[in-house]
Design a protein around this motif. Structure first.
Motif, PDB file in Angstrom:
ATOM      1  N   ILE A  87      71.708-121.620 -15.992  1.00 14.81           N
ATOM      2  CA  ILE A  87      72.809-120.813 -15.444  1.00 14.81           C
ATOM      3  C   ILE A  87      73.690-121.688 -14.554  1.00 14.81           C
ATOM      4  N   LEU A  88      73.054-122.493 -13.705  1.00 13.83           N
ATOM      5  CA  LEU A  88      73.815-123.361 -12.799  1.00 13.83           C
ATOM      6  C   LEU A  88      74.598-124.411 -13.580  1.00 13.83           C
ATOM      7  N   LYS A  89      74.014-124.944 -14.625  1.00 11.31           N
ATOM      8  CA  LYS A  89      74.711-125.944 -15.448  1.00 11.31           C
ATOM      9  C   LYS A  89      76.013-125.353 -15.987  1.00 11.31           C
ATOM     10  N   LYS A  90      75.931-124.132 -16.542  1.00 13.78           N
ATOM     11  CA  LYS A  90      77.130-123.473 -17.077  1.00 13.78           C
ATOM     12  C   LYS A  90      78.133-123.198 -15.952  1.00 13.78           C
ATOM     13  N   PHE A  91      77.648-122.699 -14.822  1.00 11.69           N
ATOM     14  CA  PHE A  91      78.520-122.431 -13.687  1.00 11.69           C
ATOM     15  C   PHE A  91      79.225-123.706 -13.235  1.00 11.69           C
ATOM     16  N   TYR A  92      78.468-124.805 -13.119  1.00  9.56           N
ATOM     17  CA  TYR A  92      79.028-126.085 -12.676  1.00  9.56           C
ATOM     18  C   TYR A  92      80.124-126.553 -13.630  1.00  9.56           C
ATOM     19  N   GLU A  93      79.877-126.458 -14.922  1.00  8.82           N
ATOM     20  CA  GLU A  93      80.886-126.877 -15.898  1.00  8.82           C
ATOM     21  C   GLU A  93      82.140-126.023 -15.782  1.00  8.82           C
ATOM     22  N   GLU A  94      81.976-124.703 -15.617  1.00 11.54           N
ATOM     23  CA  GLU A  94      83.126-123.814 -15.426  1.00 11.54           C
ATOM     24  C   GLU A  94      83.839-124.135 -14.117  1.00 11.54           C
ATOM     25  N   ALA A  95      83.065-124.311 -13.048  1.00  9.21           N
ATOM     26  CA  ALA A  95      83.646-124.584 -11.732  1.00  9.21           C
ATOM     27  C   ALA A  95      84.444-125.884 -11.744  1.00  9.21           C
ATOM     28  N   ARG A  96      83.885-126.928 -12.368  1.00  9.63           N
ATOM     29  CA  ARG A  96      84.575-128.227 -12.418  1.00  9.63           C
ATOM     30  C   ARG A  96      85.853-128.157 -13.244  1.00  9.63           C
ATOM     31  N   SER A  97      85.899-127.266 -14.215  1.00  3.02           N
ATOM     32  CA  SER A  97      87.133-127.137 -15.001  1.00  3.02           C
ATOM     33  C   SER A  97      88.214-126.391 -14.201  1.00  3.02           C
ATOM     34  N   ILE A  98      87.792-125.634 -13.200  1.00  7.11           N
ATOM     35  CA  ILE A  98      88.719-124.866 -12.362  1.00  7.11           C
ATOM     36  C   ILE A  98      89.091-125.657 -11.110  1.00  7.11           C
ATOM     37  N   ARG A  99      88.097-126.225 -10.472  1.00  4.08           N
ATOM     38  CA  ARG A  99      88.282-126.977  -9.222  1.00  4.08           C
ATOM     39  C   ARG A  99      87.433-128.243  -9.296  1.00  4.08           C
ATOM     40  N   SER A 100      88.090-129.375  -9.389  1.00  2.25           N
ATOM     41  CA  SER A 100      87.362-130.634  -9.573  1.00  2.25           C
ATOM     42  C   SER A 100      86.615-131.072  -8.317  1.00  2.25           C
ATOM     43  N   HIS A 101      86.862-130.413  -7.211  1.00  2.00           N
ATOM     44  CA  HIS A 101      86.226-130.828  -5.951  1.00  2.00           C
ATOM     45  C   HIS A 101      84.970-130.006  -5.629  1.00  2.00           C
ATOM     46  N   VAL A 102      84.198-129.689  -6.670  1.00  3.29           N
ATOM     47  CA  VAL A 102      82.905-129.010  -6.528  1.00  3.29           C
ATOM     48  C   VAL A 102      81.833-129.948  -7.063  1.00  3.29           C
ATOM     49  N   GLU A 103      80.763-130.141  -6.301  1.00  3.65           N
ATOM     50  CA  GLU A 103      79.653-130.992  -6.732  1.00  3.65           C
ATOM     51  C   GLU A 103      78.330-130.261  -6.530  1.00  3.65           C
ATOM     52  N   VAL A 104      77.379-130.532  -7.416  1.00  2.50           N
ATOM     53  CA  VAL A 104      76.000-130.100  -7.226  1.00  2.50           C
ATOM     54  C   VAL A 104      75.210-131.323  -6.786  1.00  2.50           C
ATOM     55  N   VAL A 105      74.417-131.168  -5.725  1.00  2.00           N
ATOM     56  CA  VAL A 105      73.483-132.206  -5.303  1.00  2.00           C
ATOM     57  C   VAL A 105      72.083-131.646  -5.504  1.00  2.00           C
ATOM     58  N   PHE A 106      71.356-132.249  -6.440  1.00  2.68           N
ATOM     59  CA  PHE A 106      70.002-131.827  -6.765  1.00  2.68           C
ATOM     60  C   PHE A 106      69.044-132.341  -5.702  1.00  2.68           C
ATOM     61  N   VAL A 107      68.282-131.413  -5.122  1.00  3.40           N
ATOM     62  CA  VAL A 107      67.293-131.740  -4.095  1.00  3.40           C
ATOM     63  C   VAL A 107      65.931-131.404  -4.695  1.00  3.40           C
ATOM     64  N   SER A 108      65.209-132.435  -5.084  1.00  2.00           N
ATOM     65  CA  SER A 108      63.994-132.262  -5.884  1.00  2.00           C
ATOM     66  C   SER A 108      62.754-131.954  -5.053  1.00  2.00           C
ATOM     67  N   SER A 109      61.983-131.016  -5.585  1.00  2.00           N
ATOM     68  CA  SER A 109      60.625-130.768  -5.076  1.00  2.00           C
ATOM     69  C   SER A 109      59.614-131.157  -6.144  1.00  2.00           C
ATOM     70  N   ASP A 110      60.014-132.057  -7.023  1.00  2.00           N
ATOM     71  CA  ASP A 110      59.136-132.475  -8.110  1.00  2.00           C
ATOM     72  C   ASP A 110      57.953-133.272  -7.587  1.00  2.00           C
ATOM     73  N   ARG A 111      56.904-133.309  -8.406  1.00  2.00           N
ATOM     74  CA  ARG A 111      55.662-133.990  -8.022  1.00  2.00           C
ATOM     75  C   ARG A 111      55.708-135.478  -8.310  1.00  2.00           C
ATOM     76  N   SER A 112      56.633-135.898  -9.175  1.00  2.00           N
ATOM     77  CA  SER A 112      56.751-137.326  -9.485  1.00  2.00           C
ATOM     78  C   SER A 112      58.208-137.648  -9.795  1.00  2.00           C
ATOM     79  N   GLU A 113      58.544-138.924  -9.662  1.00  2.00           N
ATOM     80  CA  GLU A 113      59.903-139.351  -9.979  1.00  2.00           C
ATOM     81  C   GLU A 113      60.192-139.156 -11.469  1.00  2.00           C
ATOM     82  N   ASN A 114      59.179-139.356 -12.314  1.00  2.00           N
ATOM     83  CA  ASN A 114      59.365-139.149 -13.751  1.00  2.00           C
ATOM     84  C   ASN A 114      59.692-137.699 -14.068  1.00  2.00           C
TER      85      ASN A 114
END
Length: 154
Positions: free
Chosen positions: A44-71
């Motif tokens: 959902i966020l991926k689609k929103f981000y693509e739509e948002a960037r086509s409307i306003r190029s000054h929107v960024e997503v910063v992924f903050v990971s809670s993953d267990r490994s870098e892989n």
């Protein structure tokens, strides 16, 4: 910027967060590959981000990971949009979680170019939006469809 001189990445080479995010509306996305609700919301966020960037190029997503490994984190990012991300296990991640009051994942915190927290309920707002334009305008404090980008100087 909240992140200042922290190294932030999209691909290579790493960028300084303050340079990559100056003048941007930032959606901090707290998530992890092992979390099924996160994987569902990421689409959902991926689609929103693509739509948002086509409307306003000054929107960024910063992924903050809670993953267990870098892989795990890299695998998760490989199927996502062209998001910026914090280095795996960065010491700033728990600080950001505390600062923004993130109690669980997935979570989206919306921050203005001036560093003001606009919303800590970004996930819900994105999931329930009637229109991407209307939600962006609401976050940006615009009355109409024609919202000027708000850009701050260094």
């Amino acid at each position: 910027s909240v992140l200042g001189t922290l190294s932030i990445k999209r691909n290579h080479p790493p960028l300084l967060a303050r340079d990559a995010l100056v003048g941007k509306w930032v959606l901090f996305y707290f998530s992890a590959f092992w979390c099924p609700p996160c994987r569902r919301f990421s689409k959902i966020l991926k689609k929103f981000y693509e739509e948002a960037r086509s409307i306003r190029s000054h929107v960024e997503v910063v992924f903050v990971s809670s993953d267990r490994s870098e892989n795990e984190m890299k695998e998760y990012l490989s199927i996502q949009s062209d998001w910026l991300f914090l280095p795996f296990a960065s010491s700033i991640i728990p600080d950001l979680s505390r600062r923004f009051g993130v109690a669980g994942i997935p979570a989206v915190v919306v921050v203005s170019p001036t560093g003001e927290v606009i919303s800590t309920k970004g996930r819900h707002e994105i999931e329930t939006r009637s229109s991407t334009v209307k939600l962006l305008n609401e976050w940006m404090g615009c009355e109409s469809e024609e919202c000027s980008p708000i850009v701050t100087s260094l």
